[in-house]
Design a protein around this motif. Structure first.
Motif, mmCIF file in Angstrom:
data_model
loop_
_atom_site.group_PDB
_atom_site.id
_atom_site.type_symbol
_atom_site.label_atom_id
_atom_site.label_comp_id
_atom_site.label_asym_id
_atom_site.label_seq_id
_atom_site.Cartn_x
_atom_site.Cartn_y
_atom_site.Cartn_z
ATOM 1 N N ASP A 90 -0.136 8.066 -1.398
ATOM 2 C CA ASP A 90 -1.201 8.265 -2.376
ATOM 3 C C ASP A 90 -2.228 9.262 -1.839
ATOM 4 O O ASP A 90 -2.746 9.083 -0.734
ATOM 5 C CB ASP A 90 -1.869 6.914 -2.676
ATOM 6 C CG ASP A 90 -3.088 7.069 -3.572
ATOM 7 O OD1 ASP A 90 -2.953 7.711 -4.633
ATOM 8 O OD2 ASP A 90 -4.178 6.585 -3.182
ATOM 9 N N TRP A 149 0.832 -1.208 0.000
ATOM 10 C CA TRP A 149 0.000 0.000 0.000
ATOM 11 C C TRP A 149 0.865 1.257 0.000
ATOM 12 O O TRP A 149 1.800 1.367 0.799
ATOM 13 C CB TRP A 149 -0.880 0.040 1.242
ATOM 14 C CG TRP A 149 -1.914 -1.020 1.288
ATOM 15 C CD1 TRP A 149 -2.495 -1.680 0.248
ATOM 16 C CD2 TRP A 149 -2.507 -1.546 2.484
ATOM 17 N NE1 TRP A 149 -3.421 -2.578 0.712
ATOM 18 C CE2 TRP A 149 -3.443 -2.509 2.072
ATOM 19 C CE3 TRP A 149 -2.338 -1.295 3.839
ATOM 20 C CZ2 TRP A 149 -4.219 -3.230 2.979
ATOM 21 C CZ3 TRP A 149 -3.105 -2.014 4.741
ATOM 22 C CH2 TRP A 149 -4.042 -2.963 4.317
ATOM 23 N N ASP A 150 0.483 2.188 -0.829
ATOM 24 C CA ASP A 150 1.222 3.442 -0.940
ATOM 25 C C ASP A 150 0.620 4.472 0.011
ATOM 26 O O ASP A 150 -0.476 4.975 -0.206
ATOM 27 C CB ASP A 150 1.143 3.935 -2.392
ATOM 28 C CG ASP A 150 1.891 5.240 -2.581
ATOM 29 O OD1 ASP A 150 2.553 5.701 -1.618
ATOM 30 O OD2 ASP A 150 1.805 5.797 -3.688
ATOM 31 N N SER A 195 0.697 9.884 6.363
ATOM 32 C CA SER A 195 0.761 8.435 6.146
ATOM 33 C C SER A 195 0.008 7.656 7.228
ATOM 34 O O SER A 195 -0.592 6.616 6.937
ATOM 35 C CB SER A 195 2.208 7.962 6.037
ATOM 36 O OG SER A 195 2.872 8.133 7.273
ATOM 37 N N ARG A 198 5.774 2.715 1.624
ATOM 38 C CA ARG A 198 4.861 1.611 1.329
ATOM 39 C C ARG A 198 4.823 0.645 2.499
ATOM 40 O O ARG A 198 5.854 0.402 3.142
ATOM 41 C CB ARG A 198 5.300 0.861 0.066
ATOM 42 C CG ARG A 198 4.980 1.629 -1.195
ATOM 43 C CD ARG A 198 5.270 0.820 -2.441
ATOM 44 N NE ARG A 198 5.024 1.635 -3.627
ATOM 45 C CZ ARG A 198 3.839 1.704 -4.237
ATOM 46 N NH1 ARG A 198 2.806 1.005 -3.800
ATOM 47 N NH2 ARG A 198 3.691 2.480 -5.294
ATOM 48 N N LYS A 242 10.181 4.298 1.248
ATOM 49 C CA LYS A 242 9.396 4.908 0.169
ATOM 50 C C LYS A 242 7.951 5.150 0.570
ATOM 51 O O LYS A 242 7.152 5.653 -0.228
ATOM 52 C CB LYS A 242 9.445 4.019 -1.070
ATOM 53 C CG LYS A 242 10.811 4.038 -1.737
ATOM 54 C CD LYS A 242 10.755 3.307 -3.058
ATOM 55 C CE LYS A 242 12.072 3.479 -3.804
ATOM 56 N NZ LYS A 242 12.440 2.248 -4.545
ATOM 57 N N ARG A 256 6.274 0.558 7.489
ATOM 58 C CA ARG A 256 6.486 1.143 6.161
ATOM 59 C C ARG A 256 7.964 1.179 5.801
ATOM 60 O O ARG A 256 8.835 1.342 6.656
ATOM 61 C CB ARG A 256 5.894 2.555 6.097
ATOM 62 C CG ARG A 256 6.472 3.489 7.110
ATOM 63 C CD ARG A 256 5.904 4.894 7.028
ATOM 64 N NE ARG A 256 5.768 5.465 8.355
ATOM 65 C CZ ARG A 256 6.771 5.789 9.170
ATOM 66 N NH1 ARG A 256 8.021 5.625 8.779
ATOM 67 N NH2 ARG A 256 6.539 6.281 10.367
#
Ligand code: 0WD
Ligand code: CA
Length: 386
Positions: free
Chosen positions: A83, A79-80, A189, A301, A299, A296
């Motif tokens: 985003d 999962w980003d 995030s 993710r 980056k 995470r």
């Protein structure tokens, strides 16, 4: 006896008040057995909508909806968390200092639930020793081990109840104003992780394309007790696990967290010493039994998900001699609440007792006799005086 006999025999409230000396926060002072702590019980809840408007209901409660296979460590992730940071992010205005606003609104709208028995309701309309946010208690619990950030807590005694509200320190203000884009992203995030993990209904699915709006939230209002201190506390709850073996709140609530992936023993030690201390204090206070953490990569993710049972966290850190002890956190909190009761004895909504602490120092206080920065606003005083 000696000196005692010379003291005039007047009721305690009328004797000249000798201010207590500063309170130490040194861990070694607070070792010992764990004090009595009752699992808080939920009395009600409220929601804050996308415009930060208060609603006296659970409309913003969300439901845990983990990816299939999470329990077996097979969840398909990646999962980003970045985003939507550029185009689907509405951030709460942090210059807007709400203080206890939403809790007091809840109390005003639910007065009937709080009346004590025995005493007349108008003498002590909120039959609790303390009213505060869970986040403030978390700060108190972490104090013996905190080495970076001090705090300021403003306290008012009103109709027999002590209200505790935070004031932003000069250092915290500066840090907030000078936040880098990287720090903003990190904050985002955490909220984005929630949109991957939560659904709006018990059998719904997460909607990662949604706008992340940090004005929104669901808060539980609970009654608890630490030793001789009764309190009403409210805290933001991330989601409910509808499949929980114990469906009643707060046992069905789940806390969501993100943290940097752990790649070496140094990082692991620091995760145990600092992160798990805060996570434990925060969830333990409300009686939230489960924390689901997303780790995470650099980056942004998610690379793994892990469940932490709140009750097991102290065992994870026990092997490390330089780590923290939950009994120290709770004994310190107990002592600080005792201290507040000794200091804040003038029952007057215009009087604010300001407690401050800086790492390495003792807790001190000042008194604002006719404060320009009230803990309990006029509308609340009026609402509870009727
Ligand atoms: O203005 C302030 N200084 C504060 C506001 C301090 C403490 C709380 N609050 C408000 C928040 O706006 C929120 O509505 O109280 C509510 C949360 O209360 P809490 O549960 O007592 O706070 P805490 O335990 O510190 O934080 C719980 C969650 C956070 O989750 P993580 O996983 O990051 O610990 O509440 C959110 C955040 O998601 N949160 C906030 N949201 C908006 N503004 C804030 C904030 N200032 N602080 C925490
Ligand atoms: Ca959270």
């Amino acid at each position: 006896r000696g000196l005692d006999q010379e003291a005039p025999d007047v009721p305690r409230t009328k004797s000249p008040h000798i201010p207590p000396s500063p309170l130490s926060a040194r861990p070694s002072f607070y070792q010992g057995s764990f004090p009595f702590y009752r699992l808080p019980s939920e009395l009600g809840s409220f929601s804050l909508d996308e415009k930060r408007c208060y609603h006296n209901d659970a409309r913003r409660l969300r439901y845990l909806s983990p990816p299939p296979g999470m329990d077996r460590g097979e969840a398909s992730l990646g999962w980003d968390l970045m985003d939507g940071f550029e185009d689907r992010y509405v951030c709460r205005n942090e210059d807007d200092k709400e203080g206890l606003l939403h809790i007091l609104t809840w109390v005003k709208e639910n007065k009937g639930l709080l009346r004590g028995n025995g005493r007349s309701a108008s003498d002590r309309p909120v039959d609790r020793d303390f009213v505060t946010w869970r986040g403030h208690l978390t700060k108190i619990l972490c104090t013996p081990y905190e080495t970076q950030e001090g705090w300021i807590l403003a306290v008012t005694l009103f109709k027999g109840t002590l209200y505790i509200s935070e004031r932003e320190t000069a250092v915290a203000y500066k840090k907030r104003k000078e936040r880098t884009r990287e720090q903003e992203k990190l904050m985002y995030s955490g909220y984005k992780f929630e949109s991957y993990m939560c659904a709006d209904s018990p059998d719904g699915s997460p909607c990662p394309s949604e706008v992340v709006n940090t004005n929104e939230g669901f808060c539980s209002v609970l009654l608890g007790r630490l030793a001789s201190h009764s309190f009403l506390v409210s805290g933001e709850v991330d989601c409910k696990d509808s499949s929980s073996s114990n469906p009643s709140p707060p046992s069905c609530y789940v806390e969501l967290k993100t943290s940097a992936q752990i790649r070496n023993s140094h990082q692991e030690r620091s995760f145990h010493r600092y992160k798990l201390l805060k996570w434990w204090c925060q969830s333990f206070l409300l009686g939230i039994p489960l924390i689901v953490a997303g780790f995470r990569n650099p980056k942004g993710r998610i690379v793994s998900l892990e469940k932490f049972r709140t009750s097991e966290i102290p065992h994870l850190v026990r092997g490390d001699r330089q780590s923290w002890d939950p009994a120290v956190c709770m004994n310190f909190c107990n002592a600080f609440l005792d201290y507040i009761k000794k200091v804040a004895i003038t029952d007057d909504p215009r009087v604010v007792f300001v407690f401050s602490w800086e790492p390495g120092q003792d807790i001190t206080f000042t008194v604002e006799a006719d404060s320009a920065n009230l803990v309990v606003p006029d509308w609340y005083v009026q609402a509870l005086s009727q």
